[in-house]
Design an enzyme around this catalytic site. Sequence first.
Site, PDB file in Angstrom:
ATOM      1  N   HIS A  21      -4.893   8.959   9.746  1.00  0.00           N
ATOM      2  CA  HIS A  21      -4.751   8.463   8.471  1.00  0.00           C
ATOM      3  C   HIS A  21      -5.774   7.970   7.818  1.00  0.00           C
ATOM      4  CE1 HIS A  21      -0.344   7.954   9.448  1.00  0.00           C
ATOM      5  NE2 HIS A  21      -0.680   7.843  10.408  1.00  0.00           N
ATOM      6  N   GLU A 198       7.958   7.321  17.535  1.00  0.00           N
ATOM      7  CA  GLU A 198       7.042   6.402  17.792  1.00  0.00           C
ATOM      8  C   GLU A 198       7.493   5.165  18.474  1.00  0.00           C
ATOM      9  OE1 GLU A 198       4.709   4.967  14.684  1.00  0.00           O
ATOM     10  OE2 GLU A 198       2.865   4.352  16.097  1.00  0.00           O
ATOM     11  N   ASP A 276      -5.221   8.848  15.026  1.00  0.00           N
ATOM     12  CA  ASP A 276      -4.244   8.042  14.204  1.00  0.00           C
ATOM     13  C   ASP A 276      -4.785   6.974  13.222  1.00  0.00           C
ATOM     14  OD1 ASP A 276      -1.711   7.424  13.546  1.00  0.00           O
ATOM     15  OD2 ASP A 276      -1.296   6.024  15.183  1.00  0.00           O
TER      16      ASP A 276
END
Length: 335
Positions: A21, A198, A276
């Site tokens: 991200h 997740e 991430d």
Amino acid sequence: MLNDQLRRVLQQMPKAELHIHIEGSLEPELIFALAERNGIKLAYGSVEELRAAYAFTDLQSFLDIYYAGASVLLKEQDFYDMTMAYLKRAEADNVRHAEIFFDPQTHTARGVAMDVIINGIYRACQDSPVSATLILCFLRHLSEEDAIATLEAALPYRDKFIGVGLDSSEVGNPPEKFARVFARCRDLGLHLVAHAGEEGPPAYIYTALDTLKVERIDHGVRCLEDAALTERLAKEQMALTVCPLSNIKLCVFDQMEQHNLLQLLDAGILATVNSDDPAYFGGYMNDNFIATFEALPLGLSHAHRLSRNGFVAAFLPEEQKHKFLAEVDAFFAKI
Ligand code: HPA
Ligand code: ZN
């Protein structure tokens, strides 16, 4: 402990990063520099104070701070600088190709125009030697109507992103909430991915596959709770974009020694390693590989397989994919 050879291999092997991200690459120093440049007052007095707040108990406790950090992004140059800083860091880790998530709703809700967001991020990708493409993520805690409006606002820039994803607060916001907008994206020829499994249950992985028709699952580590699902993911060679340091920081696993990456590989799943939100979770690609290989009984053959998996799972034209895979195999042939 890792031996020197394996550490060097992990650092130097060619990598694809498929779960990053871009707002999660904002380092505290850059957050403060951008806040000053834009005359924004932060709730934290210093870089150290902000970094000290990075003690998360779950996904939501992280997201609250992550969205606050992104509030310093206002101008096209801010988005450019953030993306260029990530790509320089990725290049240093021998990342050859990155598929970068961005969260437009985090910015449009603050009055930032879509063209400012996309043009800033895209221009940095064009200026980098790292191959880089963009995936627009919808925030799943918001409504599907909001996601549809976001897609419409982004369509004038359709040539600047290759796919869409689904992120933010997972539990209580199942994939099927976004069935219509994903169907529309599929008609538009966009690639489809979604965070699932997740914190959410295996049922969310099933609906991401069967209702949204995604081509990769982001995280997906909870699939091992369901034997039939595990078997299906392996059979279909459905890629999982696993993020080991993230999983530890957000308490999905207590310790890296308990991480299930090796079990996923042993089950025949196409698992990949990714960072991430590297500025928040303690590291970029090489840090993720090293932390995982230090804690688990993984060796050279796993390094080769994980390096390949990243490119196998990438949304790249076949010719480019094979060029990267040949580079991986040549690297491992020389060891
Ligand atoms: N999960 C969900 N949403 C996110 C994440 C994540 O790991 N990182 C940034 N937004
Ligand atoms: Zn993520």
